[in-house]
Design an enzyme around this catalytic site. Structure first.
Site, short mmCIF file in Angstrom:
data_model
loop_
_atom_site.label_atom_id
_atom_site.label_comp_id
_atom_site.label_asym_id
_atom_site.label_seq_id
_atom_site.Cartn_x
_atom_site.Cartn_y
_atom_site.Cartn_z
N CYS A 242 35.03 16.91 -50.70
CA CYS A 242 35.41 16.37 -49.38
C CYS A 242 36.36 17.30 -48.66
O CYS A 242 36.70 17.07 -47.51
CB CYS A 242 35.98 14.96 -49.50
SG CYS A 242 37.74 14.88 -49.79
N CYS B 212 38.33 13.85 -55.58
CA CYS B 212 37.24 14.76 -55.97
C CYS B 212 37.58 15.53 -57.23
O CYS B 212 36.78 15.63 -58.14
CB CYS B 212 36.94 15.75 -54.85
SG CYS B 212 36.42 15.01 -53.30
N THR C 198 43.72 38.73 -52.50
CA THR C 198 43.57 37.98 -53.76
C THR C 198 42.85 36.66 -53.58
O THR C 198 42.15 36.18 -54.47
CB THR C 198 44.99 37.73 -54.35
OG1 THR C 198 45.61 38.99 -54.53
CG2 THR C 198 44.94 36.98 -55.66
N VAL D 280 58.92 42.91 -45.33
CA VAL D 280 59.70 44.15 -45.35
C VAL D 280 59.45 44.88 -44.03
O VAL D 280 58.30 45.06 -43.62
CB VAL D 280 59.28 45.02 -46.55
CG1 VAL D 280 59.98 46.38 -46.49
CG2 VAL D 280 59.60 44.30 -47.85
N LYS E 261 28.03 46.61 -54.23
CA LYS E 261 27.33 45.94 -55.32
C LYS E 261 26.30 44.96 -54.78
O LYS E 261 25.51 44.41 -55.53
CB LYS E 261 28.33 45.22 -56.21
CG LYS E 261 29.33 46.15 -56.89
CD LYS E 261 30.23 45.40 -57.85
CE LYS E 261 31.24 46.31 -58.51
NZ LYS E 261 32.37 46.66 -57.62
N GLU F 99 57.03 39.02 -50.50
CA GLU F 99 55.71 38.67 -49.99
C GLU F 99 55.90 38.15 -48.56
O GLU F 99 56.72 37.28 -48.33
CB GLU F 99 55.08 37.59 -50.88
CG GLU F 99 53.86 36.90 -50.30
CD GLU F 99 52.76 37.86 -49.87
OE1 GLU F 99 52.37 38.72 -50.67
OE2 GLU F 99 52.31 37.76 -48.70
N SER G 205 37.36 46.89 -54.62
CA SER G 205 36.61 46.46 -55.78
C SER G 205 36.52 47.60 -56.79
O SER G 205 36.34 48.75 -56.38
CB SER G 205 35.20 46.06 -55.34
OG SER G 205 34.44 45.66 -56.45
N HIS H 191 34.69 42.20 -63.51
CA HIS H 191 33.50 43.03 -63.72
C HIS H 191 33.51 43.67 -65.10
O HIS H 191 34.56 43.89 -65.71
CB HIS H 191 33.44 44.13 -62.65
CG HIS H 191 33.11 43.61 -61.28
ND1 HIS H 191 31.84 43.21 -60.94
CD2 HIS H 191 33.88 43.40 -60.19
CE1 HIS H 191 31.85 42.79 -59.67
NE2 HIS H 191 33.09 42.89 -59.21
N CYS I 187 43.90 13.34 -55.25
CA CYS I 187 42.65 14.00 -54.87
C CYS I 187 41.55 13.39 -55.72
O CYS I 187 41.48 13.64 -56.93
CB CYS I 187 42.76 15.50 -55.10
SG CYS I 187 41.18 16.39 -55.09
#
Lengths: 476, 409
Positions: free
Chosen positions: A436, A403, A40, A171, A249, A30, A338, A48, A401
């Protein structure tokens, strides 16, 4: 057998995991600093049902099958998945024939549970829907998930089964001799290989070129989104779609796993060179708002905590490019537009089981473990389990965190599992993902990263590369 | 899991919570989610605090230290590093988590003093990529003042609220270049003294009627485009200016933090905090509230004062001694934006806190037809305090509702 998968998005991650079911050495490359940061990361996060797909196509088959696979996959990989269902809404009588067409198309695709609902039913179930709505096509199998969590979990499960992960390693060339893959070269070194799977998302055409292939040609299409915080409450309960046009869509209103709402996407075709143009635009955000308001006119924008854009790879004929190529040992899962998120599990299964296993003569592994425990939100655990965790390690009682109630323990574990920067922690734990947006915890998380990675705080980045957060020490 | 039964539970150990716990006294427990009490005072190392409460000019930490002294003398118990995660409002039962595990508390009264959070960049919906280098002012302030790190080299500041102004000066003094402070409104958002002492004294330009139209940079911020805005705050084409900065500091507003009490507490939509009477009691009888979670106050002195009121009232409630008076509703009239309290209680010391929505040079503040007070200058950035004398209060509480308005004097 040594097999490299290029691309750590949802498709590459699931393919890599699928390959670890067989006797082989699997490597995943990656170019970004973490898993799932390309296509992603920025999409509608919808699984769907399959009613939008043209019957008889590979896409329709893989979409409906992928939807079915999500149930087991999300359980195995401990990833959130909720079948919230979806309404495709007709806002005028003119749209009714199209809705009927869609219904019949869905039936032909084998989409389960489709029902036509009248105005009264849809407005009872979705009271905030536009009161001008005349009918809704109900598709109960539509679900929502966290795509990046699924990609991370697939890779972590793959690693438990022997997968070698190479992040931040791009790569640069693919060696082919006598019509057969020999290996690859990356920024870090050279690898001899028997096979390469190209799942490089937006950049799969560049990877194909490295192998000497002219196909596919991928064009980025930009989709802009707005995210509303979970404070918005029970504004909608299912995913809402407009009656679609030929091109897309349309702009959706979708509940998110953590209780917020996502609006979008727009669809703007970009040039082939603009594969990093994931900036938002004034026009795009406005279009997303207007589109969403056609479905839910009472939408309160004071709940917006974030706008973002994602790019999706489009092929000219809108077809997925999945399978073997003219080069022996070079396989592709490219042009996954999609409903790519939905189809990803079936793409991985099809490509590995029906193509690669036979071509490479792979044999199944006895020791494959299909289940994986991701980093659980500690507050989702049963209280007894939570108590035991805190007793064993008090950092699981220290909430960082405020929140989303993410603890230091979860953050440290995410770092030990591969998070290298703030976004890595955020996408693995949800710390800084709340109302936040990190205003009150970014400094704490940054210091934990520096401590665990044994680097200086001013070396910590937002998402790798040159994205450092701090500018140096104050005067002493 | 530990269980505690207390008279008064105070949630939040900032200025409001410390003052509340100190005045509620023994049989009080204060929970603070951070490692230490003090809240935002700990990062405000500049002076300007305490002129009202202590008749001295103190820094934030000094002010916090004074409050801590009062808290210690009160014998209230303090647990820090402990976060409230749920409130069962039938009971009430409060659930908290800390390094020592779970904590379940059954208080007779609760003071909600959780303060406010900073409005995030994302809510602006600014076009552009999402690079590193964008900070809310409070976050930048913690990096500089507590952790000893600068946010970058050259900064633009959006929003002229007090934190933005103070950070402009702070970053300038630490050797960063502050290109400008950009404010969308036609007047500064912070106190006049801060505009003078933080910007004018250092020649930092203040650009009123300007907004950000785009941010630039993929990994790290490389620049910000701003433009002049019209009356409806839309950018005026052709007025764009580009600033090559690696840091954007946002002082675009604070949002009262009431997440856990929202499901069961009536909220004033303009204040964005719970509706409270003059005893700082919400419309849920056992729940009291104080500080920036009620409304955004200007001064920590005021926050401590309302905290004290909330703590004292909560202690009375816990002992069954809080009078159950008929309430007189306060209603927003002309040019009143924020208004606390929402109702008056007879025979209690009463202060009205209000904020106008537009500036007036010679104004008159009216509370019903009982009080009319001349006020030379009123502006949205400066909260008005009206202390209501007892004889006036006796007149006011005869009515069911009283209108508050600020007119041209």
């Amino acid at each position: 057998m040594r097999i490299a998968v290029i691309g750590g998005g949802i498709v590459g991650s699931l393919i890599a995991r699928e390959l670890t079911r067989y006797e082989s050495a699997v490597l995943l490359f990656e170019k970004e600093a973490d898993i799932g940061w390309g296509v992603t990361k920025a999409n509608s996060a919808i699984v769907h049902g399959g009613l939008h797909e043209t019957p008889g196509t590979e896409r329709a088959r893989l979409c409906v099958e992928g939807n079915r696979l999500y149930e087991e996959l999300s359980r195995d990989l401990d990833v959130p998945f909720k079948r919230v269902g979806a309404y495709v809404v007709a806002l005028s009588h003119k749209e009714l024939p199209l809705l009927q067409e869609l219904y019949e198309q869905g039936l032909r695709n084998g989409v389960p549970g489709l029902e036509m609902h009248d105005r009264g039913t849809i407005l009872t179930r979705e009271p905030n829907l536009n009161p001008n709505a005349v009918a809704g096509l109900w598709s109960p199998s539509v679900g929502i998930t966290e795509p990046w969590s699924l990609a991370i979990a697939a890779v972590e499960n793959g690693m438990e089964n022997g997968l070698a992960l190479h992040v931040a390693e791009e790569v640069t060339s693919i060696e082919v001799a006598d019509g057969r893959v020999q290996g690859i070269v990356t920024g870090e070194g050279e690898y001899e290989l028997d096979a390469v799977v190209n799942a490089a998302g937006l950049f799969a055409d560049r990877v194909a070129e490295m192998a000497g292939l002219l196909e596919p040609v991928l064009l980025p299409c930009r989709g802009e989104y707005l995210l509303l915080d979970k404070k918005v409450g029970n504004f909608i309960s299912s995913a809402l779609f407009p009656t679609p046009n030929k091109l897309s869509k349309g702009i959706l209103v979708v509940p998110t796993i953590d209780g917020g709402i996502l609006l979008g996407p727009t669809a703007q075709d970009l040039n082939r060179e603009e594969k990093e143009a994931n900036e938002t635009t004034r026009h795009g955000v406005q279009e997303a708002i207007e589109g969403a308001r056609r479905l839910v006119p009472q939408l309160d924008l004071s709940f917006v905590v974030k706008t973002f854009a994602g790019l999706r790879p489009e092929t000219t004929d809108k077809k997925f490019v999945i399978g073997r190529t003219s080069i022996i040992g070079f396989f592709q899962a490219a042009g996954i537009r999609s409903p790519g998120l939905t189809a990803a599990p079936s793409i991985a299964r099809f490509l590995v089981r029906d193509v690669i296993v036979g071509d490479l003569n792979l044999t199944g592994k006895r020791s494959f473990t299909s289940t994986h425990h991701k980093i659980r939100k500690i507050l989702d655990l049963p209280v007894e389990e939570r108590d035991r965790l805190i007793e064993a390690d008090s950092r699981y009682g220290r909430i960082i965190c405020q929140c989303n109630h993410v603890t230091e323990g979860e953050i440290v574990r995410a770092i030990h599992r591969g998070a290298r920067n703030l976004d890595g922690v955020k996408f693995r734990t949800c710390a800084g993902f709340g109302r936040c947006q990190g205003g009150s915890c970014t400094d704490k998380i940054l210091l934990i990263l520096a401590r665990e990675l044994e680097i200086s705080p001013d070396e910590v980045t937002l998402r790798g590369g040159d994205s450092t957060i701090l500018g140096g020490k104050v005067r002493t | 899991m530990r269980e505690k039964v207390v008279d008064v539970l105070v949630v939040g150990g900032g200025a409001a919570g410390m003052a509340a716990a100190a005045s509620a006294g023994a049989q009080t427990l204060l929970l603070e989610c951070d490692a230490e009490v003090g809240g935002v005072l700990n990062q405000c190392i500049h002076t300007g605090f305490g002129l009202h409460r202590y008749r001295e000019e103190l820094t934030g930490p000094e002010f916090g230290h004074r409050l801590l002294g009062e808290l210690e003398r009160s014998r209230a118990e303090v647990i820090s590093g402990c976060t409230v995660i749920d409130i069962e409002h039938h009971g009430p039962v409060v659930h908290a988590v800390g390094p020592e595990g779970r904590l379940r508390i059954r208080p007779k009264a609760l003071v909600w003093a959780t303060g406010a959070g900073e409005r995030p960049f994302g809510s602006l919906m600014t076009p552009g990529p999402r690079p590193a280098g964008i900070f809310t002012a409070g976050l930048a302030q913690r990096f500089v003042n507590i952790h000893g790190f600068l946010p970058g080299k050259r900064a633009l500041i959006l929003g002229s609220g007090d934190i933005g102004l103070i950070m402009a000066r702070r970053l300038h003094l630490e050797g960063m270049e502050v290109a400008a402070v950009v404010e969308v409104q036609p007047f500064p958002g912070g106190l006049t003294r801060n505009v003078v002492q933080c910007l004018e004294d250092y020649n930092i330009p203040l650009l009123l009627c300007h907004g950000i139209t785009e941010v630039h940079g993929r990994d790290r911020l490389t620049g910000v485009t701003i433009a002049q805005v019209d009356k409806s705050r839309l950018p005026i084409a052709g007025s764009e200016r580009h600033f090559a900065v690696d840091t954007l500091i946002l002082s675009i507003g604070l949002i009262p933090e009431n997440e856990l009490i929202l499901p069961f507490t009536p909220i004033d939509p303009v204040n964005r905090g719970p509706r409270v009477n003059s005893l700082m009691q919400t419309e849920v009888p056992w729940l009291f509230a104080a500080g920036n979670n009620v409304v955004i106050f200007d001064l920590v002195d005021t926050v401590a004062a309302v905290g004290e009121m909330a703590g004292a009232s909560a202690a009375l409630y816990a002992r069954g001694e809080l009078p159950q008076e008929r309430l007189t509703r306060l209603v927003r009239g002309e040019n009143v934006l924020h208004l606390v309290p929402s109702s008056l209680v007879a025979e209690s010391p009463t202060v009205l806190y209000l904020r106008v929505s537009r500036p007036i040079n010679a104004a008159m503040v009216h509370v019903g037809d009982v009080i009319s007070r001349k006020q030379s200058v009123v502006r949205p950035s400066e909260m008005i305090e009206i202390h209501i004398p007892q004889d006036a209060l006796r007149e006011l509480v005869k009515k069911d509702e009283v209108h508050v308005k600020v007119t041209e004097g």
